[in-house]
Design a protein around this motif. Structure first.
Motif, mmCIF file in Angstrom:
data_model
loop_
_atom_site.group_PDB
_atom_site.id
_atom_site.type_symbol
_atom_site.label_atom_id
_atom_site.label_comp_id
_atom_site.label_asym_id
_atom_site.label_seq_id
_atom_site.Cartn_x
_atom_site.Cartn_y
_atom_site.Cartn_z
ATOM 1 N N GLY A 16 23.357 -82.135 56.516
ATOM 2 C CA GLY A 16 24.770 -82.092 56.160
ATOM 3 C C GLY A 16 25.515 -80.973 56.865
ATOM 4 O O GLY A 16 25.104 -80.485 57.920
ATOM 5 N N SER A 18 26.495 -78.012 55.217
ATOM 6 C CA SER A 18 26.219 -76.685 54.658
ATOM 7 C C SER A 18 25.061 -76.779 53.664
ATOM 8 O O SER A 18 24.861 -77.811 53.027
ATOM 9 C CB SER A 18 27.465 -76.130 53.951
ATOM 10 N N SER A 19 24.308 -75.681 53.544
ATOM 11 C CA SER A 19 23.214 -75.621 52.562
ATOM 12 C C SER A 19 23.621 -74.857 51.306
ATOM 13 O O SER A 19 22.849 -74.776 50.351
ATOM 14 C CB SER A 19 21.979 -74.951 53.195
ATOM 15 N N GLN A 24 28.781 -77.245 49.108
ATOM 16 C CA GLN A 24 28.491 -78.678 49.015
ATOM 17 C C GLN A 24 29.359 -79.353 47.966
ATOM 18 O O GLN A 24 29.813 -80.480 48.161
ATOM 19 C CB GLN A 24 27.008 -78.893 48.711
ATOM 20 N N PHE A 85 25.661 -84.776 49.406
ATOM 21 C CA PHE A 85 26.242 -83.491 49.014
ATOM 22 C C PHE A 85 25.732 -83.053 47.644
ATOM 23 O O PHE A 85 25.628 -81.859 47.356
ATOM 24 C CB PHE A 85 27.769 -83.581 48.982
ATOM 25 N N LYS A 90 17.778 -84.907 50.343
ATOM 26 C CA LYS A 90 18.780 -85.541 51.205
ATOM 27 C C LYS A 90 18.081 -86.363 52.295
ATOM 28 O O LYS A 90 18.228 -86.098 53.483
ATOM 29 C CB LYS A 90 19.679 -84.483 51.817
#
Length: 312
Positions: A16, A18-19, A24, A85, A90
Motif C-alpha cells: 500500500g 503507508s504502514s 492507513q 487499508f 494484505k
C-alpha cells in the motif's frame, strides 16, 4: 540456482501507500470519499445523458462511454485498496493479481482510445461542421467505441499471456496498492526482457497512435479557432475543448511515465503518485470537469433534479 530448488510464490503482499495505522485509516477515508464521488458523478453523467434527448449526440455518446470506463477503472483498484487499508493480512493471490493487472490494462487502454475518439469528434464538429453528422454518424460512433474496447482487449491479453509465463520465487512484497505490470516484472525470478519489450512496444504503438490522433485533431482545432473573428465565438469553441484537453493531458502524461520509467526506488514512489492520478483521481475528476465546464450537462442535470422535486 536451478528453478526446481526455488520456492514458488502463490500470493503477494500489497504494502500500500503507508504502514502507519493512523495514516492507513486516513487513506481509507480519503479513498472511500473519492470512490463514492467517482461512482456518484459518473452514474449521474450516464443517467443525465440517457434521460435527456438533447444530449443524444456523438459528443455525449462518447462522454457516456467514458463515464462507464471510469466506473470500471476505479472499481478495479479502489475496492481492493480500501480492504487492504484496514486488513491485517494484505495479501492477494498471484492469479488474482494478474487478473487485476489485466483489467487495469483493459480499462486504461479503453479510456485512452475513447479520449482519442472524443478529440476526433471535436475536430469534425469545429473544423468540418457541414459534414459533421456524416463523419460522426451513429454507426461510426459505435464502431469507434467498439474498436477502442477491441484494441484494448488485445493489448491487455497480449501482456497478460506473457505475464502468465513469469515465475515468482523470491520477494513477494509489492510497494503499491494495486497490481500493475511493472511491479510484477520487478518480482519475477525469470528473465523479463520479452515482457518488457512487449509492454514498451505495445504502449508506444497504442499510446503514440492515439496520442498522435489527438494531437493532430487539436492542431487543426486550434488553427480553426484562431481564424474565428468573433471573440465570443473563439471563447465558445475553446470552452468546449478545454475540459477535454485537461483530462487528456493528465492521463497521457502520468500513464506514459508510469509504464516507461526505470525501476529505481525513487521511481517506485513516483509510480504510486502516477497510479493514483490516472486510476483513482482521473475517474473522479472527469465527471466534475465535464459537468462544470459544460452548460448543456448542467442544464440537463438541473431539469432532471427539478422533475424529481416536482414528483416529491
Amino acid at each position: 540456482m536451478p528453478m526446481k530448488n526455488k520456492t514458488t510464490v502463490t500470493e503477494f503482499i500489497l504494502l500500500g501507500l503507508s504502514s502507519d495505522p493512523q495514516m492507513q485509516i486516513f487513506l481509507f477515508s480519503l479513498f472511500l470519499v473519492i470512490y463514492v464521488i467517482t461512482l456518484g458523478g459518473n452514474i449521474v453523467i450516464m443517467v443525465v445523458i440517457r434521460a435527456d434527448s438533447h444530449l443524444h449526440t456523438p459528443m455525449y455518446f462518447f462522454l457516456f462511454h467514458l463515464s462507464f470506463v471510469d466506473l470500471c477503472y476505479s472499481s478495479v483498484t479502489v475496492p481492493n485498496a480500501l480492504r487492504n487499508f484496514l486488513a491485517v493480512h494484505k495479501t492477494i493471490s498471484v492469479n488474482s493479481c494478474i487478473a487485476q493487472m489485466f483489467f487495469i490494462l483493459l480499462s486504461g487502454g479503453s479510456e485512452i482510445l475513447i479520449l482519442s475518439a472524443m478529440a476526433y469528434d471535436r475536430y469534425a464538429a469545429i473544423c468540418d461542421p457541414l459534414r459533421y453528422m456524416e463523419r460522426m454518424s451513429k454507426g461510426i460512433c459505435v464502431q469507434l467505441v467498439s474498436g477502442a474496447w477491441a484494441i484494448s482487449l488485445f493489448h491487455a491479453l497480449l501482456n497478460t499471456v506473457f505475464a502468465l509465463k513469469l515465475h515468482f520465487c523470491g520477494p513477494n512484497q509489492i510497494s503499491h496498492f494495486s497490481c500493475e505490470l511493472p511491479s510484477l516484472l520487478r518480482l519475477s525470478c525469470t528473465d523479463t526482457l520479452t515482457n518488457q519489450v512487449v509492454l514498451v512496444t505495445s504502449v508506444v504503438i497504442f499510446g503514440s497512435s492515439s496520442f498522435l490522433l489527438t494531437l493532430i485533431s487539436y492542431i487543426h482545432i486550434i488553427s480553426t479557432i484562431l481564424r474565428i473573428r468573433s471573440a465570443e465565438g473563439r471563447h465558445k469553441a475553446f470552452s468546449t475543448c478545454s475540459s477535454h484537453l485537461i483530462v487528456v493531458g493528465l492521463f497521457y502524461l502520468t500513464g506514459f511515465l508510469q509504464y516507461t520509467k526505470s525501476s529505481s526506488v525513487s521511481s517506485v514512489v513516483l509510480g504510486e503518485i502516477f497510479s493514483i492520478q490516472y486510476s483513482v483521481l482521473t475517474p473522479m475528476l472527469n465527471p466534475i470537469i465535464y459537468s462544470l465546464k459544460n452548460k448543456e450537462v448542467r442544464t440537463a442535470l438541473g431539469q432532471m433534479l427539478g422533475k424529481l422535486k416536482f414528483l416529491e
